[in-house]
Design an enzyme around this catalytic site. Structure first.
Site, PDB file in Angstrom:
ATOM      1  N   LYS A 109       9.933   0.077   0.565  1.00  0.00           N
ATOM      2  CA  LYS A 109       8.705  -0.583   0.109  1.00  0.00           C
ATOM      3  C   LYS A 109       9.104  -1.800  -0.695  1.00  0.00           C
ATOM      4  O   LYS A 109      10.164  -1.817  -1.318  1.00  0.00           O
ATOM      5  CB  LYS A 109       7.886   0.375  -0.761  1.00  0.00           C
ATOM      6  CG  LYS A 109       6.467  -0.066  -1.039  1.00  0.00           C
ATOM      7  CD  LYS A 109       5.590  -0.028   0.198  1.00  0.00           C
ATOM      8  CE  LYS A 109       4.528   1.013   0.139  1.00  0.00           C
ATOM      9  NZ  LYS A 109       3.842   1.358   1.315  1.00  0.00           N
TER      10      LYS A 109
HETATM   11  N1  GLU Z   1       2.146  -0.040   4.185  1.00  0.00           N
HETATM   12  C1  GLU Z   1       1.887   0.982   5.146  1.00  0.00           C
HETATM   13  C2  GLU Z   1       2.175   2.362   4.573  1.00  0.00           C
HETATM   14  O1  GLU Z   1       2.164   2.557   3.384  1.00  0.00           O
HETATM   15  C3  GLU Z   1       2.543   0.718   6.488  1.00  0.00           C
HETATM   16  C4  GLU Z   1       4.033   0.573   6.482  1.00  0.00           C
HETATM   17  C5  GLU Z   1       4.593   0.087   7.819  1.00  0.00           C
HETATM   18  O2  GLU Z   1       3.835  -0.114   8.740  1.00  0.00           O
HETATM   19  O3  GLU Z   1       5.812  -0.086   7.873  1.00  0.00           O
HETATM   20  O4  GLU Z   1       2.359   3.310   5.297  1.00  0.00           O
END
Ligand code: GLU
Length: 420
Positions: A109
């Site tokens: 993240k």
């Molecule tokens: N931000 C999204 C999540 O928390 C998607 C992450 C992604 O598609 O890599 O799952």
């Protein structure tokens, strides 16, 4: 660093959840330690000239929880609350989410501490481009693939792809997912997370023996996830009776017209004063009687302060980490709420991100119908796997989902062994 991370309330929460599942799995101390702590924590500063001519220095983060099962995968968040502890917790959850869904990724993240609501497009573009430049040594389609999260969108992903392509000397579509379709993004990605939340909520409503026609939904957060979850659940015939965002909360016992509301939010910037609705206190909105409550914004909104008073039958976690461990304990004791835990409930987004990455590597484009039908198949299988595991082992759904994800990672770590 351990103490610093644990001092953060969101990381502490992710850590407590992990320990509970690790206890159930009886992980050895060695594997437990290797699974719990992030592999890489990257912090950078992002100096930007703002539109008024002044230079402002933002802080940016990327946490790569694990690379043991493949490249790191996870979103990039622009929000005033972003800091290292929050990003590390979100990276850990991504890890278990990818493993639960059987995606060949580790969790990651990223985030920049900023308030996109007060920034111009030009400023957002500069922050994105400079953040990407700072991350260049650490990202790539085989090492770390970013995606949208709170405060970012397909335009942000297009800028990231552009910076990466400029340095590589050619377009590398697999560097990010959630890109615009014309830039080799995937059909269906924008609505994937919200679609998945609604698809699983509908299954849970059915399991609770409620007819869609008499069912009601309350949605907290009306960003990409909440809006698409609301729209999709209304296509089942479920009435969305209340919605909130940063501008306020609105209520309409007869049901809100979600397509009209989405247009209204586009035009006015928020749900406040939507014609035909009445205002309601956002905290009280969470306590409305409804079939399904969908928290689809920030962490820690269902706490020990409101968990005992919830009047929903299903709690469908569109957000990451919306429910604290203390609230979990209350919900478990009550035993009358069917919880769809975040790492399952909102996994539609990263699953279609995986499809996008696969399409990019193959230089191939699937139709929207193909994407959604593959997504539904994978979500339904994961849902059944979690509830069967929970039933068999007499575990709450959250502990079951986390244990299934953590076990995948722990097994890979044990099999790969230690280097050197
Ligand atoms: N931000 C999204 C999540 O928390 C998607 C992450 C992604 O598609 O890599 O799952």
């Amino acid at each position: 660093m351990r103490e610093q991370l644990l001092a953060h309330p969101v990381f502490k929460m992710a850590s407590e959840q992990f320990e509970r599942s690790a206890d159930f799995l009886q992980l050895s101390d060695e594997v437990r330690e290797r699974c719990k702590w992030p592999k890489r924590l990257i912090t950078c500063t992002i100096p930007i000239k703002r539109d008024n001519g002044e230079t402002e220095v933002y802080f940016g983060y990327r946490v790569q929880h694990h690379l043991s099962r493949g490249p790191v995968k996870g979103g990039l968040r622009f929000h005033p609350n972003v800091d290292l502890g929050e990003v590390a917790a979100l990276a850990m959850w991504m890890n278990w989410k990818c493993a639960l869904m059987g995606l060949p990724f580790g969790g990651g993240k990223g985030g920049v501490t900023c308030d996109p609501r007060t920034m111009s497009q030009h400023e957002l573009e500069n922050v994105t481009r400079r953040f990407t430049a700072e991350m260049l040594p650490f990202i790539g389609p085989e090492t770390d693939v970013m995606a949208p999260d709170m405060g970012t969108n397909e335009q942000t992903m297009a800028w990231i792809a552009d910076v990466y392509a400029t340095h590589a000397g050619h377009l590398v579509p697999g560097i990010v997912t959630g890109k615009p379709v014309i830039l080799q993004g995937s059909e269906g990605r924008t609505q994937a997370t919200g679609h998945g939340v609604a698809f699983l909520a509908a299954r849970a409503i059915q399991l609770c023996g409620i007819d869609y026609d008499s069912a009601t939904a309350v949605v907290q957060g009306f960003g990409n996830v909440g809006a698409h979850a609301a729209r999709t659940i209304s296509t089942y015939g479920v009435k969305v009776i209340a919605v909130s965002d940063v501008t306020g909360a609105i209520h309409s016992p007869d049901g809100l017209d979600i397509n009209a509301l989405m247009q209204y939010v586009k035009d006015t910037g928020g749900v406040k004063n939507f014609p035909g609705s009445s205002p309601i206190d956002p905290d009280e909105m969470l306590l409305l009687e409804c079939s399904v409550l969908m928290p689809a914004a920030l962490e820690r909104v269902i706490t020990e302060k409101n968990a005992a008073d919830l009047k929903c039958k299903v709690l469908a976690e569109g957000a990451n980490g919306p429910t604290t461990p203390n609230a979990d304990a209350i919900i478990e004791k009550r035993g009358d709420i069917f919880l769809i835990p975040d790492i399952l409930c909102n996994a539609g987004g990263v699953t279609v991100s995986y499809f996008e990455w696969v399409q990019n590597l193959q230089r191939f484009q699937w139709s929207e119908q193909e994407v959604i039908s593959k997504l539904d198949t994978m979500l339904a299988a994961a849902f059944d796997k979690v509830i069967n595991f929970a039933k068999y082992n007499q575990l709450p759904n959250r502990v079951a989902a986390l244990s299934l994800g953590i076990k995948e990672v722990a097994d890979v770590k044990a099999q790969r062994g230690l280097y050197p």
